[in-house]
Write an enzyme that holds these catalytic residues in place. Structure first.
Site, PDB file in Angstrom:
ATOM      1  N   HIS A  67      52.594  38.822   5.878  1.00 52.74           N
ATOM      2  CA  HIS A  67      52.859  39.051   7.290  1.00 52.74           C
ATOM      3  C   HIS A  67      54.366  38.945   7.498  1.00 52.74           C
ATOM      4  O   HIS A  67      55.109  38.706   6.555  1.00 52.74           O
ATOM      5  CB  HIS A  67      52.067  38.026   8.115  1.00 52.74           C
ATOM      6  CG  HIS A  67      51.902  38.402   9.563  1.00 52.74           C
ATOM      7  ND1 HIS A  67      51.587  39.669   9.975  1.00 52.74           N
ATOM      8  CD2 HIS A  67      52.009  37.657  10.699  1.00 52.74           C
ATOM      9  CE1 HIS A  67      51.527  39.681  11.294  1.00 52.74           C
ATOM     10  NE2 HIS A  67      51.777  38.488  11.765  1.00 52.74           N
TER      11      HIS A  67
ATOM     12  N   HIS B 124      53.431  32.554  14.796  1.00 56.37           N
ATOM     13  CA  HIS B 124      53.463  33.481  15.929  1.00 56.37           C
ATOM     14  C   HIS B 124      52.662  32.829  17.053  1.00 56.37           C
ATOM     15  O   HIS B 124      51.589  32.255  16.819  1.00 56.37           O
ATOM     16  CB  HIS B 124      52.867  34.843  15.541  1.00 56.37           C
ATOM     17  CG  HIS B 124      53.826  35.704  14.771  1.00 56.37           C
ATOM     18  ND1 HIS B 124      53.424  36.649  13.862  1.00 56.37           N
ATOM     19  CD2 HIS B 124      55.197  35.740  14.789  1.00 56.37           C
ATOM     20  CE1 HIS B 124      54.500  37.244  13.349  1.00 56.37           C
ATOM     21  NE2 HIS B 124      55.582  36.707  13.891  1.00 56.37           N
TER      22      HIS B 124
ATOM     23  N   ASP C 211      50.707  33.583  19.425  1.00 58.36           N
ATOM     24  CA  ASP C 211      49.297  33.826  19.737  1.00 58.36           C
ATOM     25  C   ASP C 211      48.359  33.083  18.793  1.00 58.36           C
ATOM     26  O   ASP C 211      47.139  33.160  18.950  1.00 58.36           O
ATOM     27  CB  ASP C 211      48.993  35.336  19.752  1.00 58.36           C
ATOM     28  CG  ASP C 211      49.352  36.037  18.451  1.00 58.36           C
ATOM     29  OD1 ASP C 211      50.345  35.631  17.806  1.00 58.36           O
ATOM     30  OD2 ASP C 211      48.660  37.003  18.076  1.00 58.36           O
ATOM     31  N   HIS C 212      48.934  32.344  17.833  1.00 55.37           N
ATOM     32  CA  HIS C 212      48.106  31.543  16.925  1.00 55.37           C
ATOM     33  C   HIS C 212      48.292  30.044  17.104  1.00 55.37           C
ATOM     34  O   HIS C 212      47.605  29.265  16.458  1.00 55.37           O
ATOM     35  CB  HIS C 212      48.372  31.951  15.470  1.00 55.37           C
ATOM     36  CG  HIS C 212      47.884  33.329  15.171  1.00 55.37           C
ATOM     37  ND1 HIS C 212      46.752  33.576  14.435  1.00 55.37           N
ATOM     38  CD2 HIS C 212      48.345  34.548  15.571  1.00 55.37           C
ATOM     39  CE1 HIS C 212      46.552  34.886  14.362  1.00 55.37           C
ATOM     40  NE2 HIS C 212      47.503  35.503  15.045  1.00 55.37           N
TER      41      HIS C 212
ATOM     42  N   HIS D 263      50.007  30.471  11.024  1.00 50.06           N
ATOM     43  CA  HIS D 263      51.426  30.853  11.053  1.00 50.06           C
ATOM     44  C   HIS D 263      51.961  30.638  12.462  1.00 50.06           C
ATOM     45  O   HIS D 263      51.196  30.355  13.396  1.00 50.06           O
ATOM     46  CB  HIS D 263      51.628  32.303  10.586  1.00 50.06           C
ATOM     47  CG  HIS D 263      51.058  33.364  11.476  1.00 50.06           C
ATOM     48  ND1 HIS D 263      49.711  33.443  11.781  1.00 50.06           N
ATOM     49  CD2 HIS D 263      51.649  34.419  12.108  1.00 50.06           C
ATOM     50  CE1 HIS D 263      49.500  34.496  12.558  1.00 50.06           C
ATOM     51  NE2 HIS D 263      50.657  35.096  12.784  1.00 50.06           N
TER      52      HIS D 263
END
Lengths: 302, 302
Positions: free
Chosen positions: B141, B63, B65-66, B61
């Site tokens: 999420h 976000h 931090d990914h 996804h």
């Protein structure tokens, strides 16, 4: 305090020990971040530099090793609850790159992100904060790229306390003296400002040349700087490669500092192919003795 | 070899010691990267994982931090001279995010970057390589997010050498036997394949649940997995915060693994607020004993 702290001294391909370009200018109690390669936010944490004190972020150009860490830093500042505005200066395309990524994450920043595009091939005033002025100028690279010049010029005149006592000037008036005002005594006589003060201390200048091929057009911008940062991606044996890729060598960086009459030179942006940095100094110092390596985590006073 | 190596076990705000999400699936001699937080390329270098062996990158996804490390990794692969194609799977907006940044740098990749959009709320087949199949499924999420299920099922039957000798089958024929063929002897008699072979070894399954609120709809995807990775952003005392943010707790991750009859559970994506990770185990193991912490640099066999 007017200083620069190096967060990354490597060129394009980062390693766990050598990071892509980022450096922090400290002036008074505020910080300006100059370029923001991948991992910059971790480097700020590692060297205990408070992200909350950042006011401005300047991005020289859109090669990834100079800005891929920006979106992560912006995102973390918001997660950490920042509400103070933040100014970002960079090539115009950067604005859409930031906003596209924020939209994809459905992120609404908690602070005002003010974007200031750097216009192609311009030179000029960028920002002023207290005693600091920042100007920008184009360098010659494969894509539009800018250097930044930081001039710290204290405006307050320096009081000579013994002289001020001689003329019986009350301490409450000292801030006016610092601004250059004369003083009128009770008997009506005038104490000229320059009888009791000295001019402000001489200004200091730091110039960040970003990425650039060897370019004598930069000299006017570097003229007389206290510290110049110039890239030295390659040792001079790879001059041809440096030129092909619009980069510079150790010897070229030193030559430019010499011709510009700079006081000190910091070199960085070393290619990942070099595991030893000492040869960069060995090549630069015979040309310009006051050369230093830009080492990660080290703060250089200007 | 079928294993997962953890490159980052932290949630949104990275530190120099705890990195945002990324993990590498090793199967045979190839690698699949699952998520790619900022600094992943440095983590690959730190743990001596050969970037050149990467074939597929899956992004759960958008976000940061990914995936904020993805563009830097792609850029470095090109600078390092990669010519093999690379497949990237992720939410559709990721394609424009990548290309916008490549265009801004005037970068033309030296290899073919094949983008495969993950379509909202779909479940299904993603890719197959030799004995490995990868499927994807949605998690719950704040923004569209996917988990990935990796099934390694060797297709070759196992020859029982003693039996093959009894029937005098030449070694040159063994690869046919592995594929399930019968053998015809010179005298015309038929040796049935299952007289001399055993079925392929039982398959192995690894399931990566990305970021998710506690969601029993995931159970069918986790059913009977050898190893499940599930996020545990918070300890259970912060259940309400976890729920608000569409994340899970230690206890919830363990509960899901238990209900899905998984064999082992790896937990990760720990909030930066926790400096000690042991409490996550202390909370999870009473619920599901075979829980382990996802530790950076550690390889877990599946």
């Amino acid at each position: 305090m007017f200083a620069v702290t190096i967060l990354g001294n490597n060129s394009a391909i980062p390693t766990p020990d050598r990071h892509p370009t980022a450096q922090v200018i400290t002036y008074n109690d505020q910080l300006i971040l100059v370029d923001c390669g991948e991992g910059t936010q971790m480097q700020l944490t590692r060297y205990k530099i408070k992200r909350s004190r950042l006011r401005h972020i300047l991005i020289s150009h859109l090669h990834g090793d100079h800005y891929f860490g920006l979106i992560g830093l912006i995102n973390s500042l918001s997660l950490l609850g920042r509400t103070d505005p933040l100014s970002v200066y960079g090539p115009p395309e950067l604005e859409e790159i930031i906003h596209l990524q924020l939209r994809a994450a459905a992120t609404v920043l908690k602070f005002d992100l003010q974007f200031h595009p750097l216009l192609p091939d311009k030179t000029g005033f960028l920002l002023a904060e207290k005693d600091l002025e920042v100007h920008y100028f184009p360098t010659k690279h494969r894509i539009p790229c800018y250097g930044f010049s930081f001039s710290m010029q204290r405006k307050k005149r320096r009081i000579v306390p013994e002289q001020a006592r001689v003329y019986e000037i009350p301490a409450a008036y000292f801030s006016r003296l610092q601004e250059g005002a004369d003083y009128e005594r009770k008997d009506g006589t005038i104490v000229k400002n320059d009888w009791v003060t000295l001019p402000p201390p001489k200004g200091k200048k730091y110039v960040y040349c970003a990425d650039s091929i060897y370019d004598e057009d930069l000299i006017p911008h570097l003229q007389g700087a206290d510290v110049v940062y110039h890239e030295a991606t390659y040792l001079h044996g790879l001059l041809e490669r440096a030129t092909d890729r619009y980069h510079s060598t150790s010897v070229q960086a030193a030559t430019l500092a010499l011709k510009a009459n700079a006081k000190r030179l910091l070199i960085g942006h070393f290619s990942s192919k070099y595991t030893e940095l000492e040869p960069f100094l060995e090549e630069s110092r015979p040309v310009f003795a006051q050369t230093e390596l830009a080492l990660e985590g080290v703060t250089y006073l200007i």
